[in-house]
Design a protein around this motif. Structure first.
Motif, PDB file in Angstrom:
ATOM      1  N   GLY A  28       1.510 -14.828  -8.251  1.00  0.00           N
ATOM      2  CA  GLY A  28       2.181 -13.755  -7.531  1.00  0.00           C
ATOM      3  C   GLY A  28       2.823 -14.223  -6.246  1.00  0.00           C
ATOM      4  N   THR A  29       3.248 -13.256  -5.449  1.00  0.00           N
ATOM      5  CA  THR A  29       3.976 -13.533  -4.209  1.00  0.00           C
ATOM      6  C   THR A  29       3.328 -12.785  -3.048  1.00  0.00           C
ATOM      7  N   THR A  52       6.438 -16.045  -9.438  1.00  0.00           N
ATOM      8  CA  THR A  52       7.262 -14.844  -9.314  1.00  0.00           C
ATOM      9  C   THR A  52       8.257 -14.921  -8.164  1.00  0.00           C
ATOM     10  N   ASP A  81      -2.255 -11.719  -8.685  1.00  0.00           N
ATOM     11  CA  ASP A  81      -1.324 -11.269  -7.656  1.00  0.00           C
ATOM     12  C   ASP A  81      -2.044 -10.353  -6.675  1.00  0.00           C
ATOM     13  N   LYS A  94       3.086  -2.326  -5.332  1.00  0.00           N
ATOM     14  CA  LYS A  94       3.341  -3.702  -4.972  1.00  0.00           C
ATOM     15  C   LYS A  94       4.787  -3.826  -4.496  1.00  0.00           C
ATOM     16  N   GLU A 103       7.403  -9.857 -10.611  1.00  0.00           N
ATOM     17  CA  GLU A 103       5.960  -9.695 -10.788  1.00  0.00           C
ATOM     18  C   GLU A 103       5.660  -8.795 -11.982  1.00  0.00           C
TER      19      GLU A 103
END
Length: 223
Positions: A28-29, A52, A81, A94, A103
């Motif tokens: 994830g980010t 992502t 994530d 998110k 994502e």
């Protein structure tokens, strides 16, 4: 005083224990996801990853994780994530890091999707959290006008583009009585390419508070 960053790190360490050799892992980010990437690198497993965002890909490579191009991937074993907010039904908001579209694609490709967070992200209702919406720059004015019927206030992120080259508008003050209906309404607007509602994608969450990690599984009691 609660150390939120330490709790994020604890949740990340607990979550990456699910990763095994030969897995393809989605990264994830954001700041919480960065803890997961670091914890994963510390395990020195024989894995590959997809990311992502460019930032997550760069971090993973710098720590020795092999990153593949997701454009050539149809499925992954596990995605990990963070979340901006998550409720007891594992529905989440998110997108604070702007990568919610990528994502969501990676989450949809995963056999299992895990969210990690500190307990400040646990909420009874999602509507108090701003909801990011990714839109094509071409449709900026038109889409913003349509979004105004769904939110009390809209804030476009200034001088910002996603890795896809799109605009992000954060919607404040939205009705969370039926998030699925809102998700459908958003995607029915031509020019909207993604949003931060994750309603069915998450299988489990590792949430840490005051040094204690709790695991939530969809349809099961907390452990």
């Amino acid at each position: 005083m609660t150390d939120r960053d330490a709790d994020k790190r604890l949740a990340a360490v607990a979550a990456v224990k699910e990763v095994c050799d030969d897995m393809l892992v989605g990264l994830g980010t954001g700041s919480t996801a960065a803890h997961a990437i670091a914890a994963l690198a510390d395990r020195r497993l024989a894995i590959e990853a997809v990311a992502t965002s460019r930032a997550s890909a760069d971090l993973a490579r710098s720590l020795g994780i092999k990153v593949r191009d997701f454009a050539e991937v149809t499925r992954i074993d596990l995605a990990i994530d963070g979340a901006d907010a998550i409720d007891a039904d594992l529905r989440a908001v998110k997108g604070a890091g702007g990568a919610m579209l990528r994502e969501k694609i990676v989450a949809a490709s995963a056999d299992r999707m895990i969210v990690i967070s500190d307990d400040s992200k646990q909420v009874e209702r999602l509507g108090g959290t701003k909801l990011p919406v990714e839109i094509l720059p071409f449709g900026r004015a038109f889409v913003t006008a349509r979004l105004s019927a769904l939110f009390q206030r809209l804030v476009e992120r200034a001088d910002y583009r996603t890795d896809n080259g799109n605009i992000v508008i954060d919607g404040h003050g939205w009705d969370d009585a039926d998030p699925a209906a809102l998700a459908d309404a958003l995607m029915a607007i031509p020019g909207v390419v993604g949003h931060g509602l994750f309603l069915n994608e998450i299988d489990a969450a590792y949430i840490a508070g005051n040094g204690i990690v709790t695991r939530l599984e969809r349809g099961r009691q907390a452990r």
